[in-house]
Design a protein around this motif. Structure first.
Motif, mmCIF file in Angstrom:
data_model
loop_
_atom_site.group_PDB
_atom_site.id
_atom_site.type_symbol
_atom_site.label_atom_id
_atom_site.label_comp_id
_atom_site.label_asym_id
_atom_site.label_seq_id
_atom_site.Cartn_x
_atom_site.Cartn_y
_atom_site.Cartn_z
ATOM 1 N N PHE A 220 0.835 -1.202 0.000
ATOM 2 C CA PHE A 220 0.000 0.000 0.000
ATOM 3 C C PHE A 220 0.872 1.255 0.000
ATOM 4 C CE2 PHE A 220 -2.716 3.027 2.512
ATOM 5 C CZ PHE A 220 -3.640 3.264 1.501
ATOM 6 N N LEU A 221 1.908 1.272 0.829
ATOM 7 C CA LEU A 221 2.828 2.409 0.865
ATOM 8 C C LEU A 221 3.526 2.560 -0.484
ATOM 9 C CD1 LEU A 221 3.834 4.533 2.923
ATOM 10 C CD2 LEU A 221 5.796 3.040 3.323
ATOM 11 N N HIS A 222 3.891 1.440 -1.073
ATOM 12 C CA HIS A 222 4.536 1.411 -2.384
ATOM 13 C C HIS A 222 3.633 2.065 -3.436
ATOM 14 C CE1 HIS A 222 5.949 -0.730 -6.086
ATOM 15 N NE2 HIS A 222 7.123 -0.582 -5.515
ATOM 16 N N GLN A 223 2.344 1.731 -3.412
ATOM 17 C CA GLN A 223 1.417 2.276 -4.391
ATOM 18 C C GLN A 223 1.126 3.754 -4.150
ATOM 19 O OE1 GLN A 223 0.314 0.845 -7.278
ATOM 20 N NE2 GLN A 223 1.917 -0.581 -6.658
ATOM 21 N N LEU A 224 1.068 4.172 -2.890
ATOM 22 C CA LEU A 224 0.918 5.599 -2.591
ATOM 23 C C LEU A 224 2.112 6.383 -3.124
ATOM 24 C CD1 LEU A 224 -0.453 5.568 1.070
ATOM 25 C CD2 LEU A 224 -1.671 6.376 -0.963
ATOM 26 N N PHE A 225 3.295 5.801 -2.957
ATOM 27 C CA PHE A 225 4.522 6.429 -3.458
ATOM 28 C C PHE A 225 4.439 6.619 -4.971
ATOM 29 C CE2 PHE A 225 8.503 5.141 -5.590
ATOM 30 C CZ PHE A 225 9.227 6.311 -5.414
ATOM 31 N N PHE A 226 4.031 5.565 -5.679
ATOM 32 C CA PHE A 226 3.925 5.663 -7.129
ATOM 33 C C PHE A 226 2.896 6.717 -7.533
ATOM 34 C CE2 PHE A 226 5.609 1.200 -8.318
ATOM 35 C CZ PHE A 226 6.844 1.745 -8.638
ATOM 36 N N ALA A 227 1.787 6.761 -6.829
ATOM 37 C CA ALA A 227 0.752 7.733 -7.155
ATOM 38 C C ALA A 227 1.276 9.157 -6.974
ATOM 39 C CB ALA A 227 -0.479 7.497 -6.291
ATOM 40 N N ARG A 228 2.074 9.372 -5.929
ATOM 41 C CA ARG A 228 2.678 10.688 -5.706
ATOM 42 C C ARG A 228 3.636 11.037 -6.852
ATOM 43 N NH1 ARG A 228 2.987 13.000 -0.476
ATOM 44 N NH2 ARG A 228 0.845 13.118 0.287
ATOM 45 N N VAL A 229 4.414 10.055 -7.308
ATOM 46 C CA VAL A 229 5.335 10.297 -8.425
ATOM 47 C C VAL A 229 4.552 10.678 -9.675
ATOM 48 C CG1 VAL A 229 7.009 9.225 -9.973
ATOM 49 C CG2 VAL A 229 7.158 8.812 -7.516
ATOM 50 N N ARG A 230 3.451 9.955 -9.939
ATOM 51 C CA ARG A 230 2.630 10.277 -11.109
ATOM 52 C C ARG A 230 2.062 11.693 -10.996
ATOM 53 N NH1 ARG A 230 0.727 4.931 -10.246
ATOM 54 N NH2 ARG A 230 -1.187 5.718 -9.298
ATOM 55 N N ALA A 231 1.600 12.039 -9.800
ATOM 56 C CA ALA A 231 1.028 13.371 -9.603
ATOM 57 C C ALA A 231 2.082 14.463 -9.794
ATOM 58 C CB ALA A 231 0.408 13.465 -8.208
ATOM 59 N N ALA A 232 3.296 14.209 -9.282
ATOM 60 C CA ALA A 232 4.373 15.192 -9.408
ATOM 61 C C ALA A 232 4.726 15.429 -10.875
ATOM 62 C CB ALA A 232 5.603 14.723 -8.635
ATOM 63 N N ARG A 233 4.707 14.362 -11.667
ATOM 64 C CA ARG A 233 5.028 14.509 -13.087
ATOM 65 C C ARG A 233 3.955 15.326 -13.806
ATOM 66 N NH1 ARG A 233 8.991 12.063 -15.396
ATOM 67 N NH2 ARG A 233 7.976 12.097 -17.423
ATOM 68 N N GLN A 234 2.698 15.194 -13.363
ATOM 69 C CA GLN A 234 1.628 15.957 -14.000
ATOM 70 C C GLN A 234 1.746 17.451 -13.707
ATOM 71 O OE1 GLN A 234 -0.670 14.920 -16.296
ATOM 72 N NE2 GLN A 234 0.698 13.162 -16.213
ATOM 73 N N GLU A 235 2.507 17.783 -12.681
ATOM 74 C CA GLU A 235 2.727 19.186 -12.370
ATOM 75 C C GLU A 235 3.894 19.764 -13.166
ATOM 76 O OE1 GLU A 235 3.313 19.310 -8.183
ATOM 77 O OE2 GLU A 235 1.277 18.640 -7.704
#
Length: 684
Positions: A220-235
């Motif tokens: 779960f922590l791993h997937q939250l991390f990936f989601a944050r990376v995806r969000a950061a790239r969208q910025e």
């Protein structure tokens, strides 16, 4: 009572020496100690009287010492400590080997709990049992399910277990990061209960429930991390590369082959991503020989037509040179630069490294083909719009983020891999990436005939090798070792080359290739092999990727049982790269286990890398899946390749929670855990 944040040196029985041993495993505080998990268990929970013991029993007996002595073994120099013990039902002989101090430790009349397995070769004997004195407190090291911890031998497992017994009541004070709705929906234990069960379980069912909870936490922590990376790239901002249909049609018209439907679809997905204002982050996953390079070349073509620059990263110099030649062929009018530690080329002409640095800042659009060494040096291209990463499994999230963080305008990123994994795992392993798949092989590619070969079949195999050499084809022979090894007893490059030269391939020129050779030597050997001047190449798995020799029609893998399915499939993909019928011979050394036979049999039956990936999932079973390079997070202690259902649930919940609460303001404990993990991996 200690607190969660006290140093472990405050615990009884753990002094500076023990603290240093635990520090090497990252254990500094009481909280760290609770997170230091067992790697297996021994079940000594069955308790029996002496007169009820049977051969093979794994039990705990509570006894009184009658006598004890240490003596040399009759047949060796090993010291044997032999004790006679009893309870109210009878007497029992107990033996320990190479522990003579026990003769002084145990005294007649002393009460002991002994845990071990009953041996019946010379009457009923308890051999090398665990022991502890019986007192007022419940036994800690016997009479129960006993956890065993990694790297605890230098510390002493009893001292470690005793320290954990002191702090286990604090488990309920751990803040649980998982929201109650997830615990309820997934049927997961609270964190404190899971910690108590994993360190001091009463039943193995307790262990299973605790492991399920803690695996979910990791994933779960791993997937939250990936989601944050995806969000950061969208910025982030990227160069928008317009879709130039005229240039793309011209590119396709120059190709000496017809693109497959899946190549066209994948190329269109990539080209559309390039036109967006946010940086692309896409994985192109395709089977061996499926044509990923031409898709990457189309993307590079679009970038160059827009007046921008591209970098193509390869994991080895051999692959870098191979892909440099491919891009020269696909992009004949472009400035294609090869930049490795040993060679610098521009349009096939040698140039100096200072000249390359000058070109980076003064010349028009170009593409640089290099190894990952370019990331370690101060090579910057001012208009970098695209980075292609070949064999991306050697290039993890941390590396991707470090590369992109160097630029104010982030380059688009296209990662490629020829190591197929099931899509359910790909969404988790490569959770920060969008995924394009190429499963279709180009027309004209014939299946590679795959055969298992024993010593008895070697003559038939070598006759086929000779036939292929006689018609101008070339042959790979892959070995697991560079040098001979008495311990492993499997073929090495040197031994195999000598054996073939003196035997069935007498008179045939044989080359050798391995990772310890200098770059110039490797290139010389490879060029002789490509040209057919050296028809046989004996090598290590260094040929696994990047070798495109259309005249190669036979792959012989020595000691094939020592290679994984994915690696064998990659090796097989080095042949069958033309319309000629090709062969892969998997040689086995000695008797094979049933599992090994089944695994190699799968290679014979199946040509599809994605199907083999599914089989590999079954064959490999539990084991570390991600590792630091892949996940960007610390190695998982518990999550394994077999945890597909937990992975999917963790991904679904991570997506749902961040959609409802992107900053995790409603879940401060979870946000704190995620921020701690992000800080640990130093993405900045």
């Amino acid at each position: 009572m200690p607190t969660l944040y006290d140093k472990i040196t405050t615990l009884r029985g753990l002094g500076p020496v023990a603290a240093r041993a635990l520090l090497q495993a990252g254990v500094k505080t009481v909280r760290d100690l609770l997170s230091y998990l067992p790697y297996r268990y021994e079940d000594f929970s069955q308790r029996k009287r002496v007169n009820a013991l049977l051969a093979g029993d794994t039990v705990t007996v509570f006894v009184e010492v009658v006598s004890v002595r240490a003596r040399p073994s009759f047949k060796s120099r090993v010291m044997v400590t032999e004790a006679t013990v009893r309870d109210e039902t009878g007497t029992l002989t107990v033996k320990w080997f190479n522990q003579p101090f026990l003769a002084k430790t145990f005294k007649p009349g002393m009460r002991l709990a002994l845990a071990g397995t009953v041996d019946a070769r010379k009457g009923l004997v308890l051999v090398n049992p665990r022991y502890e004195r019986v007192g007022e407190e419940a036994p800690l090291h016997t009479g129960r399910i006993i956890p065993l911890y990694p790297r605890s031998s230098s510390l002493g497992e009893k001292r470690l277990r005793s320290a954990l017994a002191q702090v286990i009541p604090l488990a309920d004070r751990l803040e649980d990061p998982l929201p109650a709705q997830i615990l309820d929906a997934e049927g997961l234990l609270p964190l404190g209960t899971a910690m108590r069960h994993i360190h001091f379980p009463e039943r193995m069912k307790d262990v299973d429930a605790a492991v399920s909870r803690l695996k979910f936490d990791e994933l779960f922590l791993h997937q939250l991390f990936f989601a944050r990376v995806r969000a950061a790239r969208q910025e982030g901002s990227a160069y928008q590369i317009p879709v130039d249909e005229v240039a793309l049609r011209a590119f396709v018209s120059r190709l000496p082959f017809t693109l497959t439907a899946e190549q066209k679809r994948a190329a269109w997905e990539v080209i559309q991503d390039l036109s967006h204002e946010h940086p692309m982050n896409r994985l192109l996953e395709g089977d061996v020989g499926s044509g990923k390079t031409v898709v990457a070349a189309m993307a590079i073509c679009s970038v160059l037509e827009a007046g921008k620059e591209a970098v193509y990263l390869a994991p080895t110099e051999i692959l870098a040179e191979q892909q440099y030649k491919n891009l020269r062929r696909f992009l004949p009018d472009a400035d294609v630069i090869l930049l490795t530690r040993s060679r610098c080329l521009l349009r096939d002409e040698k140039v100096s490294r200072p000249r390359v640095a000058e070109i980076f800042h003064t010349r028009g659009p170009f593409v640089v083909v290099s190894t990952h060494a370019i990331l370690e040096d101060a090579w910057d291209t001012p208009l970098l719009a695209l980075v292609v990463v070949d064999e991306q499994h050697r290039f993890g999230v941390r590396d991707r983020h470090r590369l992109l963080a160097r630029y104010d305008i982030a380059p688009h990123l296209l990662s490629m891999t020829a190591t197929p994994i099931p899509r359910s795992l790909a969404l988790t392993v490569h959770g920060d990436l969008d995924i394009s798949l190429i499963k279709e092989l180009p027309k004209g590619r014939r299946p590679v005939m795959t055969r298992l070969v024993t010593d008895r079949d070697e003559g038939v195999m070598m006759r086929k090798v000779r036939e292929e050499i006689d018609v101008g084809h070339v042959v790979y022979v892959v070995c697991p070792l560079i040098d001979p090894s008495d311990k492993l007893g499997v073929a090495s490059v040197a031994e195999t080359a000598s054996r073939l030269a003196a035997g069935s391939l007498r008179g045939v020129k044989i080359g050798q290739l391995h990772g310890r050779m200098k770059t110039e030597e490797k290139e010389e050997v490879m060029e002789a092999f490509r040209s057919g001047h050296t028809p046989v190449l004996v090598a290590t798995s260094v040929v696994e990727v990047g070798m495109d020799v259309p005249s190669a029609t036979i792959m012989v893998v020595e000691a094939a049982e020592r290679f994984g399915l994915a690696q064998l499939h990659q090796l097989r993909g080095r042949v069958g790269r033309s319309d000629a019928l090709s062969y892969c011979f998997l040689r086995t050394s000695g008797a094979q286990s049933a599992a090994s036979k089944e695994r190699l049999g799968a290679m014979v039956r199946c040509q599809n890398g994605f199907e083999l990936a599914e089989m590999d999932l079954k064959f490999r079973g539990p084991g570390n899946l991600f590792g630091d390079a892949q996940s960007g997070l610390p190695d998982f202690q518990l999550a394994t390749l077999a945890d597909v259902s937990i992975m999917k649930s963790a991904r679904d919940w991570a997506t749902r929670l961040l959609a409802e609460d992107p900053e995790l303001l409603v879940y401060p404990t979870l946000r704190e855990h995620l921020n701690d993990a992000l800080a640990d991996i130093h993405l900045e």
